[in-house]
Design a protein around this motif. Sequence first.
Motif, PDB file in Angstrom:
ATOM      1  N   ILE A 135       0.840  -1.198   0.000  1.00  0.00           N
ATOM      2  CA  ILE A 135       0.000   0.000   0.000  1.00  0.00           C
ATOM      3  C   ILE A 135       0.875   1.248   0.000  1.00  0.00           C
ATOM      4  O   ILE A 135       2.055   1.190   0.347  1.00  0.00           O
ATOM      5  CB  ILE A 135      -0.955   0.051   1.218  1.00  0.00           C
ATOM      6  N   THR A 136       0.287   2.367  -0.391  1.00  0.00           N
ATOM      7  CA  THR A 136       0.988   3.656  -0.356  1.00  0.00           C
ATOM      8  C   THR A 136       0.570   4.433   0.885  1.00  0.00           C
ATOM      9  O   THR A 136      -0.621   4.577   1.163  1.00  0.00           O
ATOM     10  CB  THR A 136       0.673   4.486  -1.609  1.00  0.00           C
ATOM     11  N   LEU A 137       1.545   4.947   1.619  1.00  0.00           N
ATOM     12  CA  LEU A 137       1.279   5.820   2.760  1.00  0.00           C
ATOM     13  C   LEU A 137       1.447   7.290   2.379  1.00  0.00           C
ATOM     14  O   LEU A 137       0.671   8.141   2.799  1.00  0.00           O
ATOM     15  CB  LEU A 137       2.224   5.481   3.920  1.00  0.00           C
ATOM     16  N   VAL A 138       2.496   7.587   1.618  1.00  0.00           N
ATOM     17  CA  VAL A 138       2.796   8.969   1.235  1.00  0.00           C
ATOM     18  C   VAL A 138       3.019   9.021  -0.276  1.00  0.00           C
ATOM     19  O   VAL A 138       3.920   8.355  -0.799  1.00  0.00           O
ATOM     20  CB  VAL A 138       4.066   9.492   1.949  1.00  0.00           C
ATOM     21  N   HIS A 139       2.184   9.793  -0.965  1.00  0.00           N
ATOM     22  CA  HIS A 139       2.370  10.014  -2.394  1.00  0.00           C
ATOM     23  C   HIS A 139       3.399  11.127  -2.614  1.00  0.00           C
ATOM     24  O   HIS A 139       3.523  12.037  -1.782  1.00  0.00           O
ATOM     25  CB  HIS A 139       1.055  10.449  -3.052  1.00  0.00           C
ATOM     26  N   GLY A 140       4.077  11.087  -3.751  1.00  0.00           N
ATOM     27  CA  GLY A 140       4.984  12.183  -4.060  1.00  0.00           C
ATOM     28  C   GLY A 140       5.682  12.017  -5.394  1.00  0.00           C
ATOM     29  O   GLY A 140       6.180  10.931  -5.707  1.00  0.00           O
ATOM     30  N   TYR A 141       5.658  13.075  -6.188  1.00  0.00           N
ATOM     31  CA  TYR A 141       6.426  13.144  -7.431  1.00  0.00           C
ATOM     32  C   TYR A 141       7.588  14.103  -7.226  1.00  0.00           C
ATOM     33  O   TYR A 141       7.428  15.166  -6.608  1.00  0.00           O
ATOM     34  CB  TYR A 141       5.564  13.679  -8.583  1.00  0.00           C
TER      35      TYR A 141
END
Length: 328
Positions: A135-141
């Motif tokens: 799972i993803t906890l923190v999104h970021g590009y």
Amino acid sequence: MKFSSLAIAVAVSSSLLSSAAFSETLKLSHQWSEGDVRHQVAQMVADDVAAAGVDLQIQIFPNQTLFKAREQYTPLSRGQLDMTVLPLSYAGGQQPAYNLTLMPGLVKNHDHGNRLSHSPFMDEVQKIMAGDDVITLVHGYLAGGFGSNKGCITKPADVAGISIRAAGKSFEQMLAGAGASISSMASSEIYPALQTGVLDATNTSSESFVSYRLYEQLKCYTPAGEYALWFMYQPMLMNKTTFEALNQAQQDALMAASAKAEAFYLEQAKLGDEVAAKAFSDAGVELAQMTEADFNAWRDLAKTTSYPAFVAETPDGQRLLDLALSVE
């Protein structure tokens, strides 16, 4: 009475030790230095979770001290690792759909990347990740640019005949289409490759250009500016089964810490481009700027190289690409 006080003190001490002994400890591995924003994001989450008092600790292993840069997704999916901060395209070999998270010309700027992170496109990516127990906890590009020892790189013609490193299959396909020779490696390996002449140029994030001190090895730098071709999704991930095994208070603390860290990540990503440009300028490295015409030339090249290759080798690839391109 003295004995009674001592007994109480021992009992309290034993209780605290017992509580500490049963505190859940999660292992988080990443490849970055401790000065890098991706480590700072991990540290923020660890600090906030510890401060929440829910018997949950996060032990961070930076600088690929636990797992090598490109070897973290598999142990994460198997539950051998609890958490990581990882460029998702590193796992594009296991899941071709992930290559879309590092696709030339797909993200226009940081706010656009943030919208992409919370779009139906990313929902589809999350479904694929869930199948891998992730799972993803923190999104970021993060945005990035070009660095070279063979002249400045702003347009496709500038990479013809040079040896270049690009993170991600799609960028490699586009650069090969422009006549470049491709050398694949993790960002942590770029510095020695430039130093020994294995590489003439590289394409990576603004943060990596600085944290790996690539200004010591490059003669010209094209930073992410008004036009940035390179955007890479680099989230904080967690093993899904491990997360679900936590109690509700621990899950809530982890999600609250992650939401705070995500806002910080977006803010710092924007600042990171400016910091990188200044670091290279201060080091005496020539700076070049990509124009709108340059950007369009790269995107046109991607449409004949990276985009069709992705669609051809990815189940449901056209639908996923269309979903990503539909995000305004």
